[in-house]
Design an enzyme around this catalytic site. Structure first.
Site, PDB file in Angstrom:
ATOM      1  N   SER A   1      46.615  -9.084  -4.912  1.00 32.08           N
ATOM      2  CA  SER A   1      47.154  -9.371  -3.626  1.00 32.08           C
ATOM      3  C   SER A   1      47.829  -7.971  -3.127  1.00 32.08           C
ATOM      4  O   SER A   1      48.651  -7.197  -3.832  1.00 32.08           O
ATOM      5  CB  SER A   1      47.905 -10.333  -3.148  1.00 32.08           C
ATOM      6  OG  SER A   1      48.575 -10.157  -1.888  1.00 32.08           O
TER       7      SER A   1
ATOM      8  N   THR B   1      36.384 -37.328 -11.942  1.00 32.87           N
ATOM      9  CA  THR B   1      35.266 -37.485 -11.329  1.00 32.87           C
ATOM     10  C   THR B   1      35.565 -37.769  -9.823  1.00 32.87           C
ATOM     11  O   THR B   1      36.727 -38.031  -9.470  1.00 32.87           O
ATOM     12  CB  THR B   1      34.557 -38.858 -11.773  1.00 32.87           C
ATOM     13  OG1 THR B   1      35.508 -39.938 -11.665  1.00 32.87           O
ATOM     14  CG2 THR B   1      34.200 -38.590 -13.284  1.00 32.87           C
TER      15      THR B   1
ATOM     16  N   THR C   1      -4.632  -1.701  -3.849  1.00 32.14           N
ATOM     17  CA  THR C   1      -3.312  -1.991  -3.958  1.00 32.14           C
ATOM     18  C   THR C   1      -3.231  -3.717  -4.246  1.00 32.14           C
ATOM     19  O   THR C   1      -2.331  -4.114  -5.097  1.00 32.14           O
ATOM     20  CB  THR C   1      -2.810  -1.815  -2.479  1.00 32.14           C
ATOM     21  OG1 THR C   1      -2.576  -0.680  -2.082  1.00 32.14           O
ATOM     22  CG2 THR C   1      -1.162  -2.472  -2.442  1.00 32.14           C
TER      23      THR C   1
ATOM     24  N   THR D   1       0.756  -1.204  -0.028  1.00 36.17           N
ATOM     25  CA  THR D   1       0.002  -0.022  -0.151  1.00 36.17           C
ATOM     26  C   THR D   1       0.888   1.298   0.123  1.00 36.17           C
ATOM     27  O   THR D   1       0.534   2.460  -0.622  1.00 36.17           O
ATOM     28  CB  THR D   1      -0.810   0.144   1.075  1.00 36.17           C
ATOM     29  OG1 THR D   1      -1.785  -1.154   1.020  1.00 36.17           O
ATOM     30  CG2 THR D   1      -1.714   1.205   1.340  1.00 36.17           C
TER      31      THR D   1
HETATM   32  O1  LIG Z   1      -4.225  -0.590  -0.174  1.00 37.26           O
HETATM   33  C1  LIG Z   1      -5.155  -1.343  -0.573  1.00 37.26           C
HETATM   34  O2  LIG Z   1      -6.094  -1.234  -1.388  1.00 37.26           O
HETATM   35  C2  LIG Z   1      -5.734  -2.741   0.389  1.00 37.26           C
HETATM   36  C3  LIG Z   1      -4.462  -3.182   1.349  1.00 37.26           C
HETATM   37  O3  LIG Z   1      -3.711  -3.751   0.746  1.00 37.26           O
HETATM   38  C4  LIG Z   1      -5.330  -4.203   2.295  1.00 37.26           C
HETATM   39  O4  LIG Z   1      -5.835  -5.070   1.813  1.00 37.26           O
HETATM   40  O5  LIG Z   1      -5.392  -3.808   3.502  1.00 37.26           O
END
Ligand SMILES: O=C(O)C[C@H](O)C(=O)O
Length: 467
Positions: free
Chosen positions: A313, A182, A136, A97
């Site tokens: 080095s 090997t 978000t 967010t």
């Molecule tokens: O920010 C958002 O749109 C939603 C947030 O991620 C949430 O689910 O709390």
């Protein structure tokens, strides 16, 4: 400073800043990694915002002035402008967010400016306008997919270039016979070209896998809003916004069959990361092998020479270290560690969303970046300049007992073991031992122990057949 308000209260925001109060709070809340969010995620989010504004304007939800101002501001950000206006830490609580709001606020202030207003005046509102019909939880996973797709294609090209350079060396060293090993013990001979071919094939697989996985990221949940149910997003918008996003990104994105699924499940990122990990494992193996084969120059394997890139080095003058393979090893370790973090983040999503996508973004995009750069330095600063120490390879083949197994189809196990024992005791070559023991005539010994046939499939087909 200017004062901004939200439902939690007031806050001072730097006068020059395009970001607003939400970002300011995030800056105070997450003083964590010291790294801002990857610029490609910001650019991808800006394209999502442009697409949403286009759809909202076309459908009459945004007036033209506001819509065009958002589109212009978002396009500027997508083109890399205002890059210093996204200081939110890459690691953050809140499912992204803060990143979404950072983009919303910068677009809102820039769009306000384009309409003649000042920063903080919000003629264009970050939530009501820029974030219209979004959450978000749909824009962030969508943007992450876009950012990853845009970075995976160049990565697959960088890996293809490494494959190409390895194949050039495969051809160059096709005739150089050298000891195989090997379990790190002397084994049957191989050509140096064959060793390069093994690396080239592994890298070819990585290239193909990475190229293909991009398709799996094209299913996006844009329009699903908070939980994939599409709450608050009009139906026509849900259909139109994907079309706009396809046009704006040039990527064949599709609305996921189930927005619920793609909103809450992050397994596709685990899948992509898993393929990056596989590529890291291969790069690591190549880097390890190069370090071993170039060890020395006097007291090591010394079969190949890596290009000398810098003094090694501070205390041992003249020493040169295999710095490029060592750096590539560390790239690989980092990508593998990122995969673990991504796995943990993806597996810990709960119910309707995965709240740990900021960690996935941080690790995934960094891993793609690193892997591409690692492949490039390996190709152009190391592999392309490798030379062979031909005498050393020949001497090791001649004076070790690794050619003895080629006697087996002719002499059988027991007599071949006798030859090995004798050669070791008398400190002679296998060629000499087989003659001394009278197991083969001089002429036949030369035929069977022909170095040109040693590392070729079919070397056991009637080695003494009549001409
Ligand atoms: O920010 C958002 O749109 C939603 C947030 O991620 C949430 O689910 O709390």
């Amino acid at each position: 400073m200017r004062i901004e308000k939200d439902f939690l209260g007031e806050k001072q925001v730097p006068e020059h800043a395009y970001w607003g109060i939400h970002t300011q709070r995030a800056l105070e809340n997450f003083p964590l990694s010291g790294h801002p969010v990857h610029s490609n995620l910001i650019k991808a989010l800006a394209l999502v915002k442009v697409s949403a504004a286009q759809a909202n304007m076309e459908l009459g939800y945004l007036d033209n002035d506001t819509g065009y101002a958002i589109i212009e501001a978002g396009s500027e950000i997508a083109a890399g402008k205002l890059a210093d206006q996204f200081p939110t830490d890459a690691l953050q609580g809140g499912a992204g967010t803060s990143t979404n709001m950072n983009v919303n606020e910068v677009i809102a202030n820039r769009a306000t400016e384009l309409l003649g207003g000042g920063k903080g005046q919000y003629l264009v509102d970050p939530l009501n306008h820029v974030n219209m019909h979004q959450s978000t939880n749909d824009v962030y996973p969508t943007a992450l997919r876009i950012a990853a797709i845009k970075m995976l294609l160049p990565l697959s090209e960088q890996i293809a270039e490494l494959q190409d350079v390895l194949q050039q060396k495969e051809a160059e060293f096709a005739g150089i016979l050298k000891p195989g090993r090997t379990q790190l013990q002397d084994a049957v001979p191989v050509t140096l070209g064959q060793e390069f071919s093994g690396w080239a094939q592994a890298v070819a697989r990585d290239r193909w896998r990475i190229y293909k996985v991009e398709e799996r990221l094209r299913q996006v949940n844009l329009g699903g809003t908070a939980a994939g149910t599409g709450i608050n997003a009009p139906r026509e918008y849900i259909f139109l916004v994907i079309e706009k996003l396809r046009q704006n990104t040039g990527i064949g994105l599709a609305r996921a069959e189930s927005l619920i699924d793609v909103t809450q499940n992050a397994d596709v990122f685990t899948e992509v990361s898993g393929l990056l990990k596989a590529a890291a494992v291969n790069l690591n193996k190549i880097a390890n092998d190069l370090r071993l084969l170039s060890s020395g120059p006097f007291a090591g394997f010394a079969e190949i020479r890596l290009p000398e890139k810098q003094a090694g080095s501070t205390i041992m003058p003249g020493k040169v270290n295999p710095i490029i393979p060592e750096a590539v090893n560390q790239v690989a370790f980092q990508v593998i560690a990122a995969d673990l973090a991504i796995t943990m983040a993806c597996q810990n999503g709960q119910l309707e969303i995965n709240q740990f996508l900021p960690l996935v973004t941080y690790n995934l995009l960094q891993a793609i970046d690193l892997l591409g750069k690692g492949a490039s330095i390996l190709a152009y600063k190391c592999v392309s300049g490798i030379t062979v120490n031909e005498e050393r390879c020949l001497e090791l083949v001649e004076h070790s007992l690794i050619t003895a197994p080629i006697l087996m189809p002719v002499l059988g196990y027991a007599k071949t073991a006798e030859v090995v024992k004798y050669a070791r005791r008398e400190k002679v070559t296998v060629r000499q031992a087989v003659k001394d023991l009278g197991y083969l005539s001089s002429e036949d010994a030369e035929k069977v122990l022909d170095y040109h046939l040693m590392a070729r499939p079919g070397s056991a087909d009637k080695p003494l057949r009549e001409e």
